[in-house]
Design a protein around this motif. Sequence first.
Motif, PDB file in Angstrom:
ATOM      1  N   ILE A 122       0.831  -1.205   0.000  1.00 45.19           N
ATOM      2  CA  ILE A 122       0.000   0.000   0.000  1.00 45.19           C
ATOM      3  C   ILE A 122       0.863   1.251   0.000  1.00 45.19           C
ATOM      4  O   ILE A 122       0.558   2.237  -0.660  1.00 45.19           O
ATOM      5  CB  ILE A 122      -0.936   0.007   1.235  1.00 45.19           C
ATOM      6  N   TYR A 123       1.956   1.197   0.772  1.00 46.68           N
ATOM      7  CA  TYR A 123       2.822   2.374   0.919  1.00 46.68           C
ATOM      8  C   TYR A 123       4.223   1.909   1.265  1.00 46.68           C
ATOM      9  O   TYR A 123       4.400   0.940   1.993  1.00 46.68           O
ATOM     10  CB  TYR A 123       2.293   3.279   2.047  1.00 46.68           C
ATOM     11  N   ARG A 124       5.221   2.641   0.765  1.00 45.86           N
ATOM     12  CA  ARG A 124       6.611   2.397   1.147  1.00 45.86           C
ATOM     13  C   ARG A 124       7.288   3.747   1.341  1.00 45.86           C
ATOM     14  O   ARG A 124       7.299   4.577   0.448  1.00 45.86           O
ATOM     15  CB  ARG A 124       7.359   1.571   0.111  1.00 45.86           C
ATOM     16  N   GLY A 125       7.826   3.940   2.532  1.00 44.22           N
ATOM     17  CA  GLY A 125       8.567   5.158   2.851  1.00 44.22           C
ATOM     18  C   GLY A 125       9.988   4.800   3.239  1.00 44.22           C
ATOM     19  O   GLY A 125      10.415   3.648   3.132  1.00 44.22           O
ATOM     20  N   ARG A 126      10.710   5.797   3.736  1.00 47.73           N
ATOM     21  CA  ARG A 126      12.103   5.578   4.117  1.00 47.73           C
ATOM     22  C   ARG A 126      12.215   4.655   5.325  1.00 47.73           C
ATOM     23  O   ARG A 126      13.117   3.833   5.410  1.00 47.73           O
ATOM     24  CB  ARG A 126      12.761   6.926   4.429  1.00 47.73           C
ATOM     25  N   ARG A 127      11.295   4.758   6.276  1.00 49.22           N
ATOM     26  CA  ARG A 127      11.389   3.993   7.522  1.00 49.22           C
ATOM     27  C   ARG A 127      10.376   2.868   7.659  1.00 49.22           C
ATOM     28  O   ARG A 127      10.520   2.027   8.530  1.00 49.22           O
ATOM     29  CB  ARG A 127      11.242   4.926   8.716  1.00 49.22           C
ATOM     30  N   LEU A 128       9.328   2.858   6.855  1.00 47.60           N
ATOM     31  CA  LEU A 128       8.340   1.798   7.026  1.00 47.60           C
ATOM     32  C   LEU A 128       7.633   1.498   5.717  1.00 47.60           C
ATOM     33  O   LEU A 128       7.682   2.281   4.784  1.00 47.60           O
ATOM     34  CB  LEU A 128       7.324   2.135   8.118  1.00 47.60           C
ATOM     35  N   TRP A 129       6.968   0.338   5.697  1.00 42.01           N
ATOM     36  CA  TRP A 129       6.103   0.008   4.568  1.00 42.01           C
ATOM     37  C   TRP A 129       4.850  -0.661   5.103  1.00 42.01           C
ATOM     38  O   TRP A 129       4.835  -1.212   6.196  1.00 42.01           O
ATOM     39  CB  TRP A 129       6.827  -0.818   3.509  1.00 42.01           C
ATOM     40  N   ILE A 130       3.776  -0.554   4.321  1.00 39.45           N
ATOM     41  CA  ILE A 130       2.471  -1.070   4.721  1.00 39.45           C
ATOM     42  C   ILE A 130       1.959  -1.984   3.623  1.00 39.45           C
ATOM     43  O   ILE A 130       2.040  -1.651   2.438  1.00 39.45           O
ATOM     44  CB  ILE A 130       1.475   0.085   4.949  1.00 39.45           C
ATOM     45  N   GLU A 131       1.439  -3.138   4.045  1.00 33.15           N
ATOM     46  CA  GLU A 131       0.914  -4.089   3.069  1.00 33.15           C
ATOM     47  C   GLU A 131      -0.473  -4.573   3.466  1.00 33.15           C
ATOM     48  O   GLU A 131      -0.821  -4.597   4.643  1.00 33.15           O
ATOM     49  CB  GLU A 131       1.848  -5.286   2.903  1.00 33.15           C
ATOM     50  N   LYS A 132      -1.250  -4.931   2.452  1.00 35.26           N
ATOM     51  CA  LYS A 132      -2.545  -5.569   2.658  1.00 35.26           C
ATOM     52  C   LYS A 132      -2.424  -6.980   2.112  1.00 35.26           C
ATOM     53  O   LYS A 132      -1.888  -7.188   1.021  1.00 35.26           O
ATOM     54  CB  LYS A 132      -3.641  -4.815   1.905  1.00 35.26           C
ATOM     55  N   SER A 133      -2.903  -7.950   2.888  1.00 36.18           N
ATOM     56  CA  SER A 133      -2.815  -9.343   2.445  1.00 36.18           C
ATOM     57  C   SER A 133      -3.962 -10.143   3.050  1.00 36.18           C
ATOM     58  O   SER A 133      -4.665  -9.676   3.945  1.00 36.18           O
ATOM     59  CB  SER A 133      -1.474  -9.955   2.856  1.00 36.18           C
ATOM     60  N   VAL A 134      -4.134 -11.345   2.549  1.00 36.56           N
ATOM     61  CA  VAL A 134      -5.104 -12.266   3.116  1.00 36.56           C
ATOM     62  C   VAL A 134      -4.344 -13.168   4.090  1.00 36.56           C
ATOM     63  O   VAL A 134      -3.383 -13.833   3.708  1.00 36.56           O
ATOM     64  CB  VAL A 134      -5.802 -13.098   2.019  1.00 36.56           C
ATOM     65  N   ALA A 135      -4.781 -13.142   5.335  1.00 37.38           N
ATOM     66  CA  ALA A 135      -4.131 -13.939   6.378  1.00 37.38           C
ATOM     67  C   ALA A 135      -4.952 -15.197   6.626  1.00 37.38           C
ATOM     68  O   ALA A 135      -6.185 -15.157   6.654  1.00 37.38           O
ATOM     69  CB  ALA A 135      -4.019 -13.127   7.661  1.00 37.38           C
ATOM     70  N   ARG A 136      -4.263 -16.307   6.802  1.00 42.11           N
ATOM     71  CA  ARG A 136      -4.925 -17.572   7.162  1.00 42.11           C
ATOM     72  C   ARG A 136      -4.542 -17.864   8.617  1.00 42.11           C
ATOM     73  O   ARG A 136      -3.372 -17.992   8.958  1.00 42.11           O
ATOM     74  CB  ARG A 136      -4.469 -18.706   6.255  1.00 42.11           C
ATOM     75  N   PHE A 137      -5.546 -17.964   9.476  1.00 39.07           N
ATOM     76  CA  PHE A 137      -5.347 -18.158  10.899  1.00 39.07           C
ATOM     77  C   PHE A 137      -5.305 -19.647  11.244  1.00 39.07           C
ATOM     78  O   PHE A 137      -5.751 -20.478  10.463  1.00 39.07           O
ATOM     79  CB  PHE A 137      -6.466 -17.446  11.676  1.00 39.07           C
ATOM     80  N   PRO A 138      -4.774 -19.985  12.425  1.00 39.20           N
ATOM     81  CA  PRO A 138      -4.660 -21.395  12.814  1.00 39.20           C
ATOM     82  C   PRO A 138      -5.988 -22.150  12.814  1.00 39.20           C
ATOM     83  O   PRO A 138      -6.012 -23.364  12.642  1.00 39.20           O
ATOM     84  CB  PRO A 138      -4.070 -21.331  14.231  1.00 39.20           C
ATOM     85  N   ASN A 139      -7.111 -21.431  12.963  1.00 41.24           N
ATOM     86  CA  ASN A 139      -8.417 -22.096  12.960  1.00 41.24           C
ATOM     87  C   ASN A 139      -9.009 -22.253  11.557  1.00 41.24           C
ATOM     88  O   ASN A 139     -10.145 -22.672  11.391  1.00 41.24           O
ATOM     89  CB  ASN A 139      -9.403 -21.349  13.866  1.00 41.24           C
ATOM     90  N   GLY A 140      -8.220 -21.877  10.526  1.00 39.25           N
ATOM     91  CA  GLY A 140      -8.649 -22.029   9.146  1.00 39.25           C
ATOM     92  C   GLY A 140      -9.358 -20.831   8.554  1.00 39.25           C
ATOM     93  O   GLY A 140      -9.579 -20.765   7.345  1.00 39.25           O
ATOM     94  N   ILE A 141      -9.721 -19.866   9.371  1.00 48.53           N
ATOM     95  CA  ILE A 141     -10.395 -18.658   8.891  1.00 48.53           C
ATOM     96  C   ILE A 141      -9.398 -17.804   8.110  1.00 48.53           C
ATOM     97  O   ILE A 141      -8.235 -17.683   8.478  1.00 48.53           O
ATOM     98  CB  ILE A 141     -10.966 -17.846  10.075  1.00 48.53           C
ATOM     99  N   GLU A 142      -9.880 -17.195   7.029  1.00 47.80           N
ATOM    100  CA  GLU A 142      -9.076 -16.245   6.259  1.00 47.80           C
ATOM    101  C   GLU A 142      -9.715 -14.870   6.377  1.00 47.80           C
ATOM    102  O   GLU A 142     -10.939 -14.745   6.395  1.00 47.80           O
ATOM    103  CB  GLU A 142      -8.997 -16.663   4.788  1.00 47.80           C
TER     104      GLU A 142
END
Length: 166
Positions: free
Chosen positions: A3-23
């Motif tokens: 989503i964004y990349r700067g000098r000190r940080l970057w931000i991303e959006k993703s689909v996470a899969r949790f241990p219980n199988g939920i995304e």
Amino acid sequence: MEIYRGRRLWIEKSVARFPNGIEAEKVTVHPGSAVAILPVTPTGYKLLRQYRYAVGQYIYEAPAGTMEDGEDPLETAHRELIEEAGVAATTMIPKGFIYTTPGYTDEKIYLFEARGLSPSHEYEKDADEVIEVMDVTKDRIDAMVRNGTICDAKTICLIHRCMETA
């Protein structure tokens, strides 16, 4: 997806899969790792009274800063202590690490207790740092945490981790 990349940080959006199988779609902030240092004096501690733009006020906190590329936590701790508090330490005692807000960031802050302090100006403050170094006695620091004068989470954790040896 980035989503964004700067000098000190970057931000991303993703689909996470949790241990219980939920995304779920999640946004993660990646600021890089940092250090925080509690400088211990014979009568107490050195804290910073620092203006923080994000909260629009001065807060009391331990010297801290982001690790540069290729630096290890100990090296960063020595540099940041000099930059922000104007003192060097002969001894840096590792006190573990904390995750600041693991609900949305992977930021890890390594904690150190600094002893054997002496004045140093080897490194200068960053241009955007408005800092006053404060000497705080051991009994006053406890009251400052209890009454909310110290409200910075990394500093409260660091004070607590250093209590056994202070």
